[in-house]
Design a protein around this motif. Structure first.
Motif, PDB file in Angstrom:
ATOM      1  N   LYS A 461       0.825  -1.221   0.000  1.00 11.68           N
ATOM      2  CA  LYS A 461       0.000   0.000   0.000  1.00 11.68           C
ATOM      3  C   LYS A 461       0.854   1.264   0.000  1.00 11.68           C
ATOM      4  CE  LYS A 461      -3.824   0.382   2.020  1.00 11.68           C
ATOM      5  NZ  LYS A 461      -4.919   0.588   2.987  1.00 11.68           N
ATOM      6  N   ASN A 462       2.167   1.091  -0.119  1.00  5.30           N
ATOM      7  CA  ASN A 462       3.069   2.238  -0.102  1.00  5.30           C
ATOM      8  C   ASN A 462       2.880   3.070   1.179  1.00  5.30           C
ATOM      9  OD1 ASN A 462       5.090   3.910  -1.026  1.00  5.30           O
ATOM     10  ND2 ASN A 462       3.681   5.240  -2.166  1.00  5.30           N
ATOM     11  N   VAL A 463       2.708   2.354   2.293  1.00  7.01           N
ATOM     12  CA  VAL A 463       2.527   3.005   3.603  1.00  7.01           C
ATOM     13  C   VAL A 463       3.848   2.894   4.381  1.00  7.01           C
ATOM     14  CG1 VAL A 463       1.341   2.908   5.822  1.00  7.01           C
ATOM     15  CG2 VAL A 463       0.054   2.599   3.701  1.00  7.01           C
ATOM     16  N   LYS A 464       4.287   3.995   4.942  1.00  9.92           N
ATOM     17  CA  LYS A 464       5.534   4.025   5.714  1.00  9.92           C
ATOM     18  C   LYS A 464       5.226   3.884   7.205  1.00  9.92           C
ATOM     19  CE  LYS A 464       9.573   6.883   6.717  1.00  9.92           C
ATOM     20  NZ  LYS A 464      10.227   8.195   6.503  1.00  9.92           N
ATOM     21  N   ILE A 465       5.986   2.996   7.855  1.00  9.70           N
ATOM     22  CA  ILE A 465       5.837   2.832   9.321  1.00  9.70           C
ATOM     23  C   ILE A 465       6.896   3.718   9.993  1.00  9.70           C
ATOM     24  CG2 ILE A 465       5.919   1.233  11.257  1.00  9.70           C
ATOM     25  CD1 ILE A 465       5.146  -0.998   9.364  1.00  9.70           C
ATOM     26  N   GLN A 466       6.434   4.679  10.771  1.00  9.52           N
ATOM     27  CA  GLN A 466       7.327   5.637  11.431  1.00  9.52           C
ATOM     28  C   GLN A 466       7.316   5.388  12.942  1.00  9.52           C
ATOM     29  OE1 GLN A 466       7.284   9.899  10.201  1.00  9.52           O
ATOM     30  NE2 GLN A 466       6.720  10.285  12.349  1.00  9.52           N
ATOM     31  N   THR A 467       8.510   5.408  13.542  1.00 11.27           N
ATOM     32  CA  THR A 467       8.605   5.192  15.001  1.00 11.27           C
ATOM     33  C   THR A 467       8.986   6.502  15.692  1.00 11.27           C
ATOM     34  OG1 THR A 467      10.914   4.517  14.784  1.00 11.27           O
ATOM     35  CG2 THR A 467       9.261   2.765  14.758  1.00 11.27           C
ATOM     36  N   GLU A 468       8.299   6.805  16.782  1.00 11.14           N
ATOM     37  CA  GLU A 468       8.601   7.961  17.630  1.00 11.14           C
ATOM     38  C   GLU A 468       8.695   7.439  19.067  1.00 11.14           C
ATOM     39  OE1 GLU A 468       5.631  10.888  17.050  1.00 11.14           O
ATOM     40  OE2 GLU A 468       6.172  11.299  14.954  1.00 11.14           O
TER      41      GLU A 468
END
Length: 587
Positions: A461-468
């Motif tokens: 899905k061209n979704v980026k997983i971002q961690t904070e």
């Protein structure tokens, strides 16, 4: 066989005795120690004062000897016309000042004057040859610049020492020597015999530079070779800050103080009995022991009374519990004396009154368990025919693959069969009892593992997983597999709900001591109608969802004594938060 435990009455009694003995012992020891130190300091000052006084007596006599010899050397040189040839040796001669000095001072055995060549100038008593002087004394006198003394010598008249002084005649400039034989008895006897302030067992010893002991025996000054006691005393430092406690088989414990007599290179020792010195302290110790014993008996009496008062309510509680165990479920604890005991009795009775309610809840839980077993049985029974249906559908699909209409229908049937199989798997997992396999693992590594698993879906899905990660260090305690399944489930749901090309954010933070995992997406959010029921079984907003994924997340959170929540964001999207209690996270 169950090990018999000690009675609480005995435990309380023992602890009360211990907690009484320890303070009494500490206070008694500190008091005794302080009193002993004060007594030692006082005794030290007292003994040092005595030593200094007696040292001053010896030094005064030596100063007089120094003045006498200086004066006599001048007089002896002045009365001789030619010192190199000698002079009158007759003690009865009126020109002999040595005889006059001898008559005035009782501690002189003889006074002798020599010229630079050791020829006799004069003597108070007959003296025939210089050979009577020790060679080492003569050599020391020739190189000396002032008064010197020899080692202690033993003679028929008692211990004596030689004193010598080299001086030059101011008129002729020629050198000579004057020597005196000092009888130590008149000098030492007053010092050794005066034992004022030393008690009955005190005594004084003088030790010469050669190690010989000068002591008083039956009012006679005697010289003795050093014995084992003196040998040990000589090893003490010359300057002692305080009395030393020493023990000898011959004398027992004694206190030793010492001082140096620099002029003679002697040491003076004061020896006092430990028992005499610390007699008052021993009496104080005995009184403290007696007082402590009386206090201990009183405390023991009070402790027995208190333990009986404390343990009686425990006995009543034990009897009531045994009655209930035997079937008398209406038995209750009677009122007990004391506020704490009354509160315990009230809580105990309240617990008994709630037993019926708890029993009903347990029965309900047993029913749920039975339903879980039934659902497991049903799932297993349904899987076999479902597998047969899938196989037949796959076979039919092969037959109709050339017909587009029938091929589409067969694909729909196969997808619904797969969905049904997935629902049965999740239902089986939800109804099955779960046992936690707790372990400790690194928080940062855990987050990296969770974000890696749904990466394939995210790429589609061209979704980026971002961690904070506000918190990325520390150790988590829990079932790693179950917690990973819960976090991955939240990430999969977020990726599925997120539009193409958007970001799903996973973050960690501490809130009221709890460790929280937050997953946020940019999707349409949770339908308001089900936002409060999203974690219930079979509730879902997805077209092909089973409604058991989030229910399992909630189940895993509760197994870890945690919580999970969901909310819609004002800017769009949804946020799911899973929190673990403080004890599950260590920094």
């Amino acid at each position: 066989m169950v090990k018999k435990q000690p009675r609480i009455q005995h435990i309380i009694l023992i602890w009360m005795i211990v907690l009484t003995i320890i303070p009494i012992s500490v206070v008694s020891y500190q008091g005794y120690h302080c009193a002993r130190q004060a007594l030692i300091e006082t005794q030290n000052a007292h003994l040092q004062a005595i030593l200094s006084s007696k040292q001053a007596q010896v030094e005064r006599v030596m100063d007089v000897v120094r003045s006498d010899l200086h004066l006599l050397s001048i007089l002896s040189f002045s009365g001789v016309s030619d010192p190199d040839k000698g002079s009158c040796q007759s003690p009865s001669c009126t020109c002999n000042p040595l005889s006059e000095a001898l008559d005035k001072k009782a501690y002189y055995n003889n006074l002798i004057a020599f010229n630079a060549n050791w020829k006799l100038i004069g003597s108070a008593r007959p003296f025939t040859a210089t050979g009577n002087l020790p060679a080492d004394f003569q050599n020391s006198l020739e190189s000396a610049s002032g008064l010197i003394f020899s080692n202690v010598l033993d003679s028929e008249n008692g211990p004596q020492i030689l004193a010598g002084c080299p001086l030059a005649d101011q008129v002729t400039g020629k050198r000579g020597f004057i020597t005196g034989t000092l009888n130590l008895s008149p000098i030492i006897r007053p010092i050794l015999s005066d034992l004022t302030g030393l008690g009955k067992s005190g005594r004084i010893l003088l030790v010469s530079g050669s190690g010989k002991t000068i002591q008083l025996s039956e009012n006679t000054v005697q010289i003795r070779e050093p014995d084992s006691i003196i040998q040990k005393l000589l090893h003490l430092p010359v300057k002692t800050a305080r009395p030393r406690l020493m023990s000898f088989p011959e004398t027992g414990k004694i206190l030793v103080s010492s001082i140096e007599i620099p002029t003679l290179h002697w040491r003076m020792f004061l020896l006092t009995s430990y028992t005499d010195t610390f007699r008052w302290l021993i009496t104080l110790r005995n009184r403290a022991i007696l007082t402590g014993t009386i206090v201990f008996i009183l405390v023991l009496f009070v402790a027995v009374r208190m333990t009986v008062r404390i343990s009686n309510p425990m006995k009543i509680l034990s009897e009531t519990a045994n009655n209930i165990a035997s079937g008398q479920i209406t038995s209750r604890v009677p009122p007990l004396p004391g506020r704490e005991a009354a509160e315990v009795a009230e809580a105990f009775n309240r617990m008994l009154n709630n037993l019926s309610t708890l029993q009903q809840e347990l029965a309900h839980s047993a029913s749920l368990a039975a339903i879980g077993e039934l659902s497991s049985s049903i799932v297993h029974e349904m899987r076999n025919p479902l597998s047969s249906v899938k196989m037949n559908l796959q076979g039919l699909r092969e037959k109709v693959k050339d017909d587009p209409d029938y091929l589409e229908l067969s694909d729909i049937a196969l997808s619904q069969a797969a969905r049904l199989e997935n629902m049965l798997t999740e239902l089986l997992g939800y109804g099955k009892p779960v046992k936690l396999n707790k372990d400790t693992f690194n928080l940062k590594e855990f987050i990296e593992s969770c974000t890696t698993q749904p990466m394939e879906i995210a790429k589609e899905k061209n979704v980026k997983i971002q961690t904070e990660l506000s918190v990325d260090e520390g150790i988590i305690t829990g079932d790693k597999e179950l917690l990973s399944r819960a976090i991955v489930n939240l990430l999969r749901n977020a990726i599925e709900a997120a539009p193409m090309g958007t970001i799903v954010t996973i973050s960690t933070y501490l809130e009221s001591g709890k460790l929280c995992f937050s997953v946020v997406d940019k999707g349409p959010g949770i339908p308001p109608a089900i936002v409060d029921e999203i974690f219930k079984p079979f509730i879902t907003s997805k077209e092909n969802g089973t409604g058991l994924g989030l229910a399992n997340v909630k189940k895993i959170a509760r197994l870890h004594s945690g919580s999970v929540s969901a909310e819609n964001l004002a800017e769009g999207g949804a946020r799911f938060v899973l929190c673990l209690p403080e004890e599950n996270h260590q920094t």
